[in-house]
Write a protein that holds these residues in place. Structure first.
Motif, PDB file in Angstrom:
ATOM      1  N   ALA A 173      -9.234  -6.815  -8.736  1.00 25.98           N
ATOM      2  CA  ALA A 173      -9.172  -6.486 -10.163  1.00 25.98           C
ATOM      3  C   ALA A 173      -7.827  -6.850 -10.777  1.00 25.98           C
ATOM      4  O   ALA A 173      -7.722  -6.962 -11.997  1.00 25.98           O
ATOM      5  N   GLY A 174      -6.790  -7.023  -9.933  1.00 29.10           N
ATOM      6  CA  GLY A 174      -5.503  -7.452 -10.461  1.00 29.10           C
ATOM      7  C   GLY A 174      -4.301  -6.652  -9.999  1.00 29.10           C
ATOM      8  O   GLY A 174      -3.177  -6.920 -10.434  1.00 29.10           O
ATOM      9  N   ALA A 175      -4.501  -5.677  -9.127  1.00 26.10           N
ATOM     10  CA  ALA A 175      -3.368  -4.885  -8.633  1.00 26.10           C
ATOM     11  C   ALA A 175      -2.600  -5.655  -7.576  1.00 26.10           C
ATOM     12  O   ALA A 175      -3.184  -6.189  -6.629  1.00 26.10           O
ATOM     13  N   ALA A 176      -1.282  -5.699  -7.728  1.00 27.82           N
ATOM     14  CA  ALA A 176      -0.436  -6.314  -6.711  1.00 27.82           C
ATOM     15  C   ALA A 176      -0.147  -5.340  -5.583  1.00 27.82           C
ATOM     16  O   ALA A 176       0.017  -5.731  -4.423  1.00 27.82           O
ATOM     17  N   VAL A 177      -0.055  -4.066  -5.934  1.00 32.17           N
ATOM     18  CA  VAL A 177       0.146  -2.980  -4.977  1.00 32.17           C
ATOM     19  C   VAL A 177      -0.953  -1.966  -5.228  1.00 32.17           C
ATOM     20  O   VAL A 177      -1.369  -1.760  -6.375  1.00 32.17           O
ATOM     21  N   VAL A 178      -1.431  -1.319  -4.175  1.00 29.67           N
ATOM     22  CA  VAL A 178      -2.500  -0.344  -4.289  1.00 29.67           C
ATOM     23  C   VAL A 178      -1.996   1.008  -3.806  1.00 29.67           C
ATOM     24  O   VAL A 178      -1.234   1.090  -2.838  1.00 29.67           O
ATOM     25  N   ASP A 191       5.352 -10.914 -15.801  1.00 30.27           N
ATOM     26  CA  ASP A 191       6.134 -10.450 -14.656  1.00 30.27           C
ATOM     27  C   ASP A 191       5.983  -8.957 -14.402  1.00 30.27           C
ATOM     28  O   ASP A 191       6.603  -8.421 -13.483  1.00 30.27           O
ATOM     29  N   ILE A 192       5.205  -8.254 -15.230  1.00 30.37           N
ATOM     30  CA  ILE A 192       4.947  -6.837 -14.995  1.00 30.37           C
ATOM     31  C   ILE A 192       3.817  -6.715 -13.978  1.00 30.37           C
ATOM     32  O   ILE A 192       2.721  -7.212 -14.188  1.00 30.37           O
ATOM     33  N   TRP A 193       4.115  -6.061 -12.853  1.00 29.06           N
ATOM     34  CA  TRP A 193       3.124  -5.873 -11.806  1.00 29.06           C
ATOM     35  C   TRP A 193       2.283  -4.634 -12.103  1.00 29.06           C
ATOM     36  O   TRP A 193       2.697  -3.742 -12.840  1.00 29.06           O
ATOM     37  N   LEU A 242       0.863  -1.175   0.000  1.00 28.31           N
ATOM     38  CA  LEU A 242       0.000   0.000   0.000  1.00 28.31           C
ATOM     39  C   LEU A 242       0.899   1.225   0.000  1.00 28.31           C
ATOM     40  O   LEU A 242       1.750   1.364   0.894  1.00 28.31           O
ATOM     41  N   ILE A 243       0.742   2.103  -0.981  1.00 25.94           N
ATOM     42  CA  ILE A 243       1.645   3.229  -1.133  1.00 25.94           C
ATOM     43  C   ILE A 243       0.870   4.474  -1.555  1.00 25.94           C
ATOM     44  O   ILE A 243      -0.320   4.412  -1.821  1.00 25.94           O
ATOM     45  N   ASN A 244       1.565   5.591  -1.614  1.00 26.05           N
ATOM     46  CA  ASN A 244       0.992   6.795  -2.220  1.00 26.05           C
ATOM     47  C   ASN A 244       1.343   6.823  -3.692  1.00 26.05           C
ATOM     48  O   ASN A 244       2.361   6.273  -4.114  1.00 26.05           O
ATOM     49  N   SER A 245       0.510   7.472  -4.486  1.00 26.84           N
ATOM     50  CA  SER A 245       0.881   7.717  -5.878  1.00 26.84           C
ATOM     51  C   SER A 245       1.444   9.134  -5.980  1.00 26.84           C
ATOM     52  O   SER A 245       1.267   9.960  -5.087  1.00 26.84           O
TER      53      SER A 245
END
Length: 345
Positions: free
Chosen positions: A315-320, A294-296, A13-16
């Motif tokens: 939906a498919g996100a490895a990181v949000v 292999d592309i996240w 979990l990160i900031n964009s």
């Protein structure tokens, strides 16, 4: 925990990239939060973007949504290199929490200079050694608010020279983790064109020629949706901005933003963002070039609740990632968004 190549993101979990990651104190607060797994800087250019009072944001009065007219950071890349240097130099000895330095340029020559500067910073921290890195790169291909400069990811032929510069840097140093921040796509050919283009950059892995490797490690999907309009009564609180018409007089309507049109983000964008993440993940996994698997995907767009976080993962996100709710509520929001099982170790 998610490993995007050599970047260990724990929790995922990160900031964009956004104005909430513009100043050194903001970056430090994001870095020190136990609920963020990495920190993304605001998008920097080589010399800095000329920011004025017209570059601002408003929130809607009926949801956690926003429309902004922001461009890129007023600080040059050299400033972010200094900020990241200072924070990592003072980080706990065993910390592997990474920074993702967001950059942009329409010039391959300028971009190459930016990449060299980031590589110098990585060399200082011996970032090519061992199993993990603490510094990665995200190329912002998707800001809709730059006059006369449309998002390059909407024009694949214009994007290629920039991708060429990134790929050249990667093949010189495959320890570099590179991602692309993408705009919201709205029809299937846009997705197909992007994925087909990215596939052309795959090569045999220098360390294992039995497998293929792509220089791009992740896609951040999605950035804001441009050309959106809020009237003043839709904003909270309603501002008193007017837009001049072509004759220099006052426009017949009162709008929420000084320039009228801007980029939409937050909950209003959430269904489109989910669709983009879902579509990209399916196309990458189904491609005949297996290196694209292999592309996240870093999913962003309307992540304002724990439920929205979970939907993005489904939906498919490895990181949000999030931006609008961070701008509105501050770094403490990451605890509210966290999914307990993602605590990491």
């Amino acid at each position: 925990m998610v490993a995007i190549r050599r970047l260990v993101v724990s929790p995922p979990l990160i900031n964009s990239s956004s104005p909430s990651a513009s100043e050194p104190n903001q970056l430090l607060e994001l870095f020190e939060s136990p609920h963020t797994g990495a920190v993304t800087t605001r998008t920097a250019t080589l010399t800095g973007f000329s920011e004025t009072s017209e570059h601002t944001v408003v929130f809607t009065n009926n949801s956690i949504s926003s429309v902004n007219t922001y461009g890129y950071s007023p600080h040059p890349l050299s400033a972010y290199i200094g900020y990241v240097d200072a924070i990592l130099s003072s980080a706990p000895e065993h910390s592997i929490k990474p920074f993702i330095i967001s950059i942009t340029s329409s010039s391959p020559i300028s971009l190459a200079s930016m990449l060299d500067a980031i590589q110098e910073l990585r060399a200082k921290f011996h970032d090519t050694e061992g199993a993990t890195s603490r510094i990665g790169i995200e190329l912002n291909t998707s800001c809709p608010n730059i006059k006369g400069s449309p998002p390059p990811a909407y024009n694949i032929s214009g994007l290629v020279p920039i991708l060429d510069a990134l790929a050249e840097c990667f093949w010189k140093d495959p320890t570099l983790t590179i991602g692309l921040k993408l705009p919201p796509y709205v029809y299937s050919t846009q997705f197909d064109d992007l994925v087909g283009c990215i596939a052309t950059y795959s090569r045999p892995d220098p360390s294992d020629d039995s497998r293929r490797l792509n220089p791009f490690a992740f896609f951040t999907s999605t950035n804001t949706l441009g050309q959106t309009l809020l009237f003043a009564e839709q904003a909270a609180p309603a501002p008193l901005s007017v837009v001049a018409d072509s004759d220099g007089g006052a426009a017949p309507a009162v709008f929420a933003l000084p320039t009228g049109l801007g980029g939409m983000a937050g909950e209003a964008l959430h269904p489109l963002a989910l669709g983009n993440v879902y579509t990209l993940r399916r196309l990458l996994d189904a491609h005949t070039d297996t290196s694209l698997c292999d592309i996240w995907i870093v999913g962003v767009g309307g992540v304002t609740t724990r439920e929205a976080h979970a939907r993005m993962r489904k939906a498919g996100a490895a990181v949000v990632a999030c931006a609008t709710v961070l701008l509105r509520e501050g770094v403490s929001v990451f605890e509210k968004l966290s999914i307990p099982s993602d605590g990491g170790d």
